[in-house]
Scaffold this motif. Structure first.
Motif, short mmCIF file in Angstrom:
data_model
loop_
_atom_site.label_atom_id
_atom_site.label_comp_id
_atom_site.label_asym_id
_atom_site.label_seq_id
_atom_site.Cartn_x
_atom_site.Cartn_y
_atom_site.Cartn_z
N GLY A 159 26.22 85.70 -46.61
CA GLY A 159 25.33 87.00 -46.28
C GLY A 159 26.06 88.68 -46.59
O GLY A 159 26.91 88.60 -47.28
N GLU A 169 18.20 92.94 -42.46
CA GLU A 169 19.49 92.23 -42.57
C GLU A 169 19.88 92.31 -41.53
O GLU A 169 20.06 90.97 -41.35
N ALA A 173 19.80 88.68 -39.17
CA ALA A 173 20.57 88.06 -38.69
C ALA A 173 20.86 87.63 -37.51
O ALA A 173 20.95 86.62 -36.62
N ARG A 193 26.59 85.63 -34.31
CA ARG A 193 25.38 85.40 -34.96
C ARG A 193 25.94 86.87 -35.69
O ARG A 193 26.18 86.80 -37.37
N ARG A 199 25.72 84.79 -42.31
CA ARG A 199 23.66 85.32 -41.70
C ARG A 199 25.16 87.31 -42.41
O ARG A 199 24.35 87.73 -43.17
N ILE A 200 26.43 87.75 -41.94
CA ILE A 200 27.20 89.29 -42.22
C ILE A 200 27.73 87.89 -42.42
O ILE A 200 29.58 88.25 -42.20
#
Length: 291
Positions: A159, A169, A173, A193, A199-200
């Motif tokens: 991510g 973003e 996420a 998350r 995702r990050i």
DNA sequence: ATTGTGGCCTGCCCGC
DNA sequence: TGCGGGCAGGCCACAA
């Protein structure tokens, strides 16, 4: 432990190797050879690294990337964009530090006080070492051997880096499955998350607790249930926390850190801290202001 | 497919 | 005093 803040410091340390040519490598321990590319074997590392020159040190999340030129064209060689169209490097070496890994260049370790590892600093924990033609060295020093090395690691799924993540973003996420816009959203905890590297990239357990503490969000809250306003706060907290703790010098220097133990009280409002496992990690939060 | 769990690895701390 | 169990969490394999 190394989260993106520490790895960024390692990256800066690694810039001292730019322009230097690798003369030999030592794999002192068959540790953490990741083999996504299929070439990360002792022989593969030998073939790829010996004779190569380091072009650049980059970082994505907790992954340190060293771009290598194997043509021997540096310094004074061709400009980066001529080395190979689309990619400035002939070879990329990826270094991961797990929980206890440090980067040691020319015998000097980052003097970061790493949590959950030994206060000692012993070269017996060097797992992977590079010797440069000029006599210097670069080593991954990792007591716990949770780190690793990989040629040409796959970064396509990582991510956006947490240092520059955008609101959109962050929303993506936490908002649920990435692919189906119309889905009802997931039940995953918000902490899981933001720690999901796909995702990050870059947030580990300590940063996550600090971010959520600052944002006033309980770690176990379903990510998809976050309101727009709370998502905005989460995004702001990510950027502010990363910037702030970078300035302070480590992931472990957050405000909530002092309360992250049995019997701890929230530094903001004095409530007794709660502890539990969220996202598979020990999590501490304030039941009063984190909802 | 997404989400959760267990295990790896080892130094250190706590309690007996 | 010595010892052993538990713990720390990044990452991955695996299960559901």
């Amino acid at each position: 432990m190394p989260e993106l803040i520490e790895v960024e410091r390692y990256r800066r340390t690694a810039t001292r190797t730019i322009g230097r040519t690798i003369e030999a490598i030592e794999l002192l321990d068959p540790f953490g050879l990741r083999n996504g590319s299929g070439r990360t074997t002792t022989a593969g590392l030998q073939a790829a690294l010996v004779g190569a020159t380091i072009l650049a040190a980059r970082r994505i999340g907790k992954l340190l990337l060293l771009d290598l030129d194997v043509s021997g064209g540096l310094p004074g060689g061709p400009p980066a964009d001529e080395v190979r169209a689309g990619s400035p490097a002939d070879e990329i070496l990826g270094l991961r530090f797990g929980m206890t890994g440090r980067l040691v260049v020319d015998g000097t370790a980052e003097i970061d006080e790493l949590l959950y590892t030994s206060g000692r600093d012993d070269a017996v924990w060097d797992r992977f070492r590079v010797r440069f033609a000029d006599g210097g060295t670069m080593a991954v020093r990792d007591p716990r051997r949770l780190g690793g090395v990989e040629l040409d690691p796959d970064v396509s799924a990582l991510g956006p880096d947490a240092t520059a993540v955008t609101l959109a973003e962050v929303r993506a996420a936490v908002a649920g499955p990435a692919r189906s816009a119309g889905s009802s959203g997931s039940t995953a905890a918000v902490k899981a998350r933001i720690m999901d590297q796909y995702r990050i990239a870059g947030i580990g357990n300590l940063l996550a607790d600090e971010i959520l503490w600052r944002a006033g969000i309980a770690p176990g809250v379903a990510a998809s249930s976050l309101s727009k306003a709370r998502t905005v706060r989460l995004h702001a907290a990510i950027l502010a926390t990363v910037a702030d703790l970078t300035e302070r010098g480590g992931s472990h220097l957050g405000d909530v850190m002092e309360a992250r133990h049995p019997g701890g009280f929230c530094p903001r409002d004095g409530a007794a801290m709660r502890v539990g496992r969220v996202g598979g990690r020990t999590s501490w939060w304030c039941p009063k202001h984190q909802r």
